[in-house]
Each structure stands twice: as C-alpha cells, then as structure tokens.
Write a protein that holds these residues in place. Structure first.
Motif, PDB file in Angstrom:
ATOM      1  N   MET A   1       0.855  -1.171   0.000  1.00  0.00           N
ATOM      2  CA  MET A   1       0.000   0.000   0.000  1.00  0.00           C
ATOM      3  C   MET A   1       0.899   1.231   0.000  1.00  0.00           C
ATOM      4  SD  MET A   1      -2.943   1.139   2.710  1.00  0.00           S
ATOM      5  CE  MET A   1      -2.037   0.797   4.174  1.00  0.00           C
ATOM      6  N   SER A   2       0.645   2.127  -0.931  1.00  0.00           N
ATOM      7  CA  SER A   2       1.432   3.354  -0.994  1.00  0.00           C
ATOM      8  C   SER A   2       0.596   4.511  -0.467  1.00  0.00           C
ATOM      9  CB  SER A   2       1.877   3.637  -2.426  1.00  0.00           C
ATOM     10  OG  SER A   2       0.760   3.916  -3.215  1.00  0.00           O
ATOM     11  N   THR A   3       1.257   5.412   0.203  1.00  0.00           N
ATOM     12  CA  THR A   3       0.571   6.590   0.709  1.00  0.00           C
ATOM     13  C   THR A   3       1.143   7.823   0.038  1.00  0.00           C
ATOM     14  OG1 THR A   3       2.116   6.802   2.541  1.00  0.00           O
ATOM     15  CG2 THR A   3       0.094   5.539   2.947  1.00  0.00           C
ATOM     16  N   VAL A   4       0.324   8.827  -0.079  1.00  0.00           N
ATOM     17  CA  VAL A   4       0.727  10.087  -0.677  1.00  0.00           C
ATOM     18  C   VAL A   4       1.032  11.063   0.450  1.00  0.00           C
ATOM     19  CG1 VAL A   4      -0.014  11.995  -2.132  1.00  0.00           C
ATOM     20  CG2 VAL A   4      -0.715   9.684  -2.687  1.00  0.00           C
ATOM     21  N   THR A   5       2.174  11.724   0.340  1.00  0.00           N
ATOM     22  CA  THR A   5       2.514  12.750   1.318  1.00  0.00           C
ATOM     23  C   THR A   5       2.594  14.090   0.622  1.00  0.00           C
ATOM     24  OG1 THR A   5       4.881  12.392   1.017  1.00  0.00           O
ATOM     25  CG2 THR A   5       3.793  11.101   2.742  1.00  0.00           C
ATOM     26  N   LEU A   6       2.570  15.143   1.412  1.00  0.00           N
ATOM     27  CA  LEU A   6       2.568  16.488   0.844  1.00  0.00           C
ATOM     28  C   LEU A   6       3.904  16.869   0.234  1.00  0.00           C
ATOM     29  CD1 LEU A   6       0.455  18.421   3.466  1.00  0.00           C
ATOM     30  CD2 LEU A   6      -0.249  17.537   1.256  1.00  0.00           C
ATOM     31  N   ASP A   7       4.982  16.141   0.555  1.00  0.00           N
ATOM     32  CA  ASP A   7       6.278  16.494  -0.010  1.00  0.00           C
ATOM     33  C   ASP A   7       6.511  15.843  -1.373  1.00  0.00           C
ATOM     34  OD1 ASP A   7       6.485  13.970   1.023  1.00  0.00           O
ATOM     35  OD2 ASP A   7       8.482  14.253   1.896  1.00  0.00           O
ATOM     36  N   GLN A   8       5.608  14.960  -1.807  1.00  0.00           N
ATOM     37  CA  GLN A   8       5.737  14.346  -3.117  1.00  0.00           C
ATOM     38  C   GLN A   8       5.125  15.273  -4.168  1.00  0.00           C
ATOM     39  OE1 GLN A   8       3.604  10.703  -2.369  1.00  0.00           O
ATOM     40  NE2 GLN A   8       5.506   9.530  -2.316  1.00  0.00           N
ATOM     41  N   PRO A   9       5.913  15.659  -5.171  1.00  0.00           N
ATOM     42  CA  PRO A   9       5.355  16.551  -6.196  1.00  0.00           C
ATOM     43  C   PRO A   9       4.447  15.789  -7.153  1.00  0.00           C
ATOM     44  CG  PRO A   9       7.613  15.987  -6.735  1.00  0.00           C
ATOM     45  CD  PRO A   9       7.328  15.363  -5.395  1.00  0.00           C
ATOM     46  N   VAL A  10       3.553  16.525  -7.775  1.00  0.00           N
ATOM     47  CA  VAL A  10       2.691  15.974  -8.812  1.00  0.00           C
ATOM     48  C   VAL A  10       3.491  15.960 -10.102  1.00  0.00           C
ATOM     49  CG1 VAL A  10       0.542  16.353 -10.071  1.00  0.00           C
ATOM     50  CG2 VAL A  10       0.654  16.896  -7.647  1.00  0.00           C
ATOM     51  N   SER A  11       3.427  14.857 -10.859  1.00  0.00           N
ATOM     52  CA  SER A  11       4.184  14.788 -12.107  1.00  0.00           C
ATOM     53  C   SER A  11       3.649  15.812 -13.105  1.00  0.00           C
ATOM     54  CB  SER A  11       4.105  13.385 -12.708  1.00  0.00           C
ATOM     55  OG  SER A  11       2.838  13.159 -13.276  1.00  0.00           O
ATOM     56  N   LYS A  12       4.486  16.169 -14.072  1.00  0.00           N
ATOM     57  CA  LYS A  12       4.074  17.167 -15.071  1.00  0.00           C
ATOM     58  C   LYS A  12       2.885  16.674 -15.883  1.00  0.00           C
ATOM     59  CE  LYS A  12       8.090  19.995 -15.800  1.00  0.00           C
ATOM     60  NZ  LYS A  12       8.827  20.746 -16.802  1.00  0.00           N
ATOM     61  N   ALA A  13       2.879  15.390 -16.222  1.00  0.00           N
ATOM     62  CA  ALA A  13       1.770  14.845 -17.009  1.00  0.00           C
ATOM     63  C   ALA A  13       0.456  14.914 -16.224  1.00  0.00           C
ATOM     64  CB  ALA A  13       2.066  13.403 -17.412  1.00  0.00           C
TER      65      ALA A  13
ATOM     66  N   ARG B   1      -1.859  18.064  -4.749  1.00  0.00           N
ATOM     67  CA  ARG B   1      -1.309  17.012  -3.884  1.00  0.00           C
ATOM     68  C   ARG B   1      -1.977  16.985  -2.521  1.00  0.00           C
ATOM     69  NH1 ARG B   1       2.531  21.080  -3.726  1.00  0.00           N
ATOM     70  NH2 ARG B   1       3.229  21.631  -1.635  1.00  0.00           N
ATOM     71  N   HIS B   2      -2.575  18.089  -2.088  1.00  0.00           N
ATOM     72  CA  HIS B   2      -3.295  18.107  -0.811  1.00  0.00           C
ATOM     73  C   HIS B   2      -4.537  17.210  -0.872  1.00  0.00           C
ATOM     74  CE1 HIS B   2      -0.971  21.889  -0.531  1.00  0.00           C
ATOM     75  NE2 HIS B   2      -0.831  21.495   0.727  1.00  0.00           N
ATOM     76  N   LEU B   3      -5.242  17.261  -1.977  1.00  0.00           N
ATOM     77  CA  LEU B   3      -6.407  16.395  -2.146  1.00  0.00           C
ATOM     78  C   LEU B   3      -5.965  14.943  -2.257  1.00  0.00           C
ATOM     79  CD1 LEU B   3      -9.453  16.168  -2.428  1.00  0.00           C
ATOM     80  CD2 LEU B   3      -9.185  16.490  -4.887  1.00  0.00           C
ATOM     81  N   ARG B   4      -4.846  14.702  -2.901  1.00  0.00           N
ATOM     82  CA  ARG B   4      -4.325  13.330  -2.999  1.00  0.00           C
ATOM     83  C   ARG B   4      -3.985  12.770  -1.625  1.00  0.00           C
ATOM     84  NH1 ARG B   4      -0.831  12.244  -8.180  1.00  0.00           N
ATOM     85  NH2 ARG B   4      -2.054  13.424  -9.666  1.00  0.00           N
TER      86      ARG B   4
END
Length: 137
Positions: free
Chosen positions: A1-13, A127-130
């Motif tokens: 299971m992967s979690t999204v954190t606020l320090d991970q940027p959203v890819s350009k695509a 990324r906040h919503l993610r």
C-alpha cells in the motif's frame, strides 16, 4: 500500500492533465453561467420545462451563482471550496432532471459527468487532495 505525502510533487503529465480537465469544466461552467445572465429564450424555456418558471431574475441568479462557484474553483487557493459548491450545484441539476424524467445518459447523468471532471481535475493537480483521498494500489 502506498501513501501520498505532501512532499511528493505531482508529475508534469498529471499536473497538465488536471489543468486541461479543470479548464474544460471552467470554460463550460462560465459559458453556462453567462448564457443565464442574458435574457435568451432557450434559457427561460428550459427553466420553465424543468419547473422553475420562466423568470429571467431566477435565471440571472443562477448565472451569478454558477459564475461565482466557477471562479472559486478556478483560483488555486479556493479551488476546494469551489469544487464543493459546484458539486452541490450540479447535484441540484441532476435532481431537477430526475424529477421531470429527462433521458438518463444525456441529461440526468450530465451533472455527474461534470462533477467527476471537477474532482478528477482537482485530484490530478492538487497534492493536498491526494493526501486526503489517496488511491490504493
């Protein structure tokens, strides 16, 4: 299971896909709001058919509400509030079409399609919503 954190940027695509999807919603909703501000017969006839009467004042009020919610959605710091308000607005449109027995896929579910685009575009670019609503793999 992967979690999204606020320090991970959203890819350009993903960022550009979200911007394009959100841009399409913004353009459509601004157009929808603008035609309600004008006394066009197609707007008043449609409102009467849905059951709101042919009041130009009601159409103008809905136009102002539509544009205000869309502007909130278009501005990044207020996009979450705008998405919530647009979701409520589109839910009302779905309910109105269900009440009068409109065709399912072309009229009733159109608000759902737009709502999915609103949240999909926001999810792709924010990324906040993610972090709040992560998809699990």
């Amino acid at each position: 299971m992967s979690t999204v954190t606020l320090d991970q940027p959203v890819s350009k695509a993903e960022l550009w896909s979200g911007r394009v999807l959100s841009g399409l919603v913004i353009l459509f909703m601004l157009f929808d709001g603008a035609i309600k501000l004008l006394p066009l017969s197609v707007v008043t006839e449609t409102m009467e058919r849905i059951g709101y009467g042919s009041s130009e004042a009601m159409a103008r009020s809905l136009g102002v509400i539509t544009i205000a919610c869309t502007v909130l959605y278009a501005i990044p710091p207020t996009s979450m509030v705008g998405a919530i308000l647009l979701t409520g607005y589109l839910g009302g449109a779905v309910a109105a079409h269900v009440r009068i027995g409109s065709p399912l896929f072309s009229h009733v579910l159109f608000g759902l399609y737009l709502g999915l685009m609103v949240w999909g575009g926001l999810w792709l670019r924010d990324r906040h919503l993610r972090a709040l609503l992560p998809w699990q793999r």
